[in-house]
Design a protein around this motif. Structure first.
Motif, PDB file in Angstrom:
ATOM      1  N   LEU A 146      18.003  -6.284 -23.620  1.00 24.33           N
ATOM      2  CA  LEU A 146      18.759  -5.420 -22.710  1.00 24.33           C
ATOM      3  C   LEU A 146      20.115  -5.149 -23.338  1.00 24.33           C
ATOM      4  O   LEU A 146      20.766  -6.075 -23.836  1.00 24.33           O
ATOM      5  CB  LEU A 146      18.944  -6.112 -21.350  1.00 24.33           C
ATOM      6  N   ALA A 163      14.887  -2.138 -18.108  1.00 21.10           N
ATOM      7  CA  ALA A 163      14.804  -3.606 -18.093  1.00 21.10           C
ATOM      8  C   ALA A 163      13.906  -4.083 -16.958  1.00 21.10           C
ATOM      9  O   ALA A 163      13.178  -5.081 -17.097  1.00 21.10           O
ATOM     10  CB  ALA A 163      16.198  -4.210 -17.965  1.00 21.10           C
ATOM     11  N   LYS A 166      10.522  -3.945 -18.211  1.00 24.21           N
ATOM     12  CA  LYS A 166      10.239  -5.052 -19.134  1.00 24.21           C
ATOM     13  C   LYS A 166       9.874  -6.320 -18.373  1.00 24.21           C
ATOM     14  O   LYS A 166       8.982  -7.071 -18.789  1.00 24.21           O
ATOM     15  CB  LYS A 166      11.444  -5.284 -20.043  1.00 24.21           C
ATOM     16  N   LEU A 174      15.301 -12.190 -21.153  1.00 25.87           N
ATOM     17  CA  LEU A 174      15.929 -11.055 -21.804  1.00 25.87           C
ATOM     18  C   LEU A 174      17.060 -11.556 -22.697  1.00 25.87           C
ATOM     19  O   LEU A 174      17.779 -12.482 -22.324  1.00 25.87           O
ATOM     20  CB  LEU A 174      16.495 -10.067 -20.781  1.00 25.87           C
TER      21      LEU A 174
END
Length: 479
Positions: A146, A163, A166, A174
């Protein structure tokens, strides 16, 4: 459970040491000393091998990890630049064969020699790569990146929306892009706390010298302001030893601050020897013993960037200062009109409802279109219609309805799920255009479609599907 996964699960603060794997026996000897020590200031330390960031002659992460006496704790990176699904599957099998199960997936910076006006280069983006890896190895530790260091609403919000994808695609943690703006570190941490299934985050840190700041000018997505460079230059003018001491102090101080902010750990770059690690540890321990609160840390962090006669330090670009929660932009009349018209055409032709859509579906699914010459004709017709309208490259599986009719193929990397981390003030990493995902964000916001950008996971395009018509697939799902 992998070693790092266990540490994150237990809530231990961790240190991940990034290594660019290079063919040098001396560098691996120095690395082995660090790995054998196994910790930084009492925090568990894990090696992490980067992928495709340096010269073409650099080793792969697999080769780098193999040079260690015990590679099992290693985190490997996989960069999607110039790669397809088959490349990732081969990489995953190679990791499994070596007993490795910790992977950081990223789309990757611009590939050296990639010019958008020439032959396109495909990037397997991290969202798709996460889906593939998670489907094949559900128990592995998978991470993604990120970049919260964004200073315009479009690029900042688009980063956080991607994000979310994800996390949906299977990321266990992350890692943040390298950055020095504490306000953005806090912003990212606050954002994660709002997620339904919050995951641990690591922050990338580096000892920032004037020489490194100059080199990082060419690294997309890293923000180093003129006032920061000014301080680093003044320190160097005093002496290189003074500059080195100050920059190491700041690195140690930043690590302590990130722990106070609630980060699960740090991803350390630029430490190459055990002596460097020990010097860093000494300063970290000193700060740990004297800083009692985040407020106290903020005062020290600001003071660490002060120099006589230097302007007050700014971590934000002069022309951009967006922060989470600020909302000012909207789609232009032209952008919204274009979206509305294309959405209407899509419903008329591809919804499968109504006479026109049913007739169109029937016509493009006739068996004779499977003949090579007929299929090529349909492909040519689709491309001739859609390329002038949306920049279509006839990828065989049209994703326009999921991307607000902004064609992913107009992104130089071909990213469909959201932007890479390389934008700067809404400009594409390649510098020749506004990031198409910033345009997409404005349209989504104005058309009340923002959930689409956070929840719809768009699969990667298979190499075998490219350069053929997507129309039959809409109506014949088994095609």
């Amino acid at each position: 459970m992998s070693v790092l996964k266990q540490a994150l699960h237990e809530g231990s603060f961790v240190c991940v040491l990034e290594i660019i794997p290079r063919q040098s026996s001396s560098s691996f000897s120095a690395l082995e000393q660090i790995i054998q020590r196994g910790h930084l200031a009492g925090w568990p330390l894990f090696p992490s091998f980067s992928d495709r960031v340096g010269a073409r002659c650099d080793l792969s992460p697999l080769e780098g990890a193999a040079a260690l006496e015990d590679p099992s704790s290693s985190v490997l990176h996989f960069s999607g630049k110039d790669r397809e699904r088959t490349d990732l599957l081969f990489y995953l099998e190679s990791m499994k064969a070596r007993g490795l199960n910790q992977l950081l997936l990223l789309s990757g910076d611009r590939l050296l020699g990639h010019h958008p006006g020439q032959s396109p280069i495909r990037y397997l983006e991290s969202v798709s790569a996460l889906q593939i890896a998670r489907a094949h190895y559900p128990d592995w530790l998978l991470g993604a990146v990120l970049n919260p260091f964004k200073y315009r609403e479009e690029e900042g919000c688009a980063q956080y929306l991607k994000a979310q994808k994800k996390l949906l695609a299977g990321a266990d943690f992350l890692t943040l892009q390298l950055g020095f703006d504490a306000a953005k570190h806090l912003e990212a941490q606050n954002w994660m706390h709002t997620q339904a299934d919050a995951k641990p985050m690591l922050a990338c840190v580096m000892q920032l010298t004037y020489k490194r700041a100059t080199a990082l000018n060419d690294v997309p997505g890293i923000v180093i302001t003129e006032s920061m460079r000014g301080v680093l230059y003044r320190e160097l003018r005093v002496s290189s030893a003074y500059a080195g001491t100050r920059s190491l102090e700041r690195l140690a101080l930043q690590i302590v601050g990130l722990q106070l902010m609630g980060y699960a750990g740090v991803h350390v770059s630029g430490v190459h020897t055990l002596d460097e690690l020990m010097a860093l540890e000494k300063i970290i321990n000193r700060h740990l013993g004297s800083i009692s609160s985040l407020t106290d840390w903020m005062v020290r962090w600001q003071a660490s960037w002060e120099m006589p006669e230097a302007p007050k330090i700014r971590f934000t670009p002069d022309s951009g200062g967006w922060q989470m929660g600020q909302s000012h932009v909207s789609a232009t009349h032209r952008e919204l009109l274009r979206y509305t018209l294309l959405a209407r055409v899509h419903r008329l032709l591809f919804s499968g409802i109504g006479r026109l859509s049913k007739a169109f579906g029937w016509s493009v699914t006739r068996p004779f279109w499977k003949d090579a010459i007929a299929a090529h004709t349909m492909h040519t017709i689709e491309r001739a219609i859609k390329r002038p309208l949306v920049g279509c490259d006839t990828c065989g599986t049209c994703r326009l309805h999921d991307t607000l009719y902004i064609c992913p193929e107009t992104c130089p990397k071909g990213l469909a799920n959201g932007p890479c981390g390389g934008t700067y003030l809404n400009r594409c990493e390649f510098g020749d255009r506004e990031c198409v995902h910033s345009v997409k964000y404005r349209i989504a916001k104005s058309a009340n479609q923002l959930p689409l950008l956070a929840q719809t996971l768009i699969p990667c395009i298979e190499a075998k599907d490219r350069h053929r018509s997507s129309w039959p697939k809409w109506f014949r799902k088994d095609d």
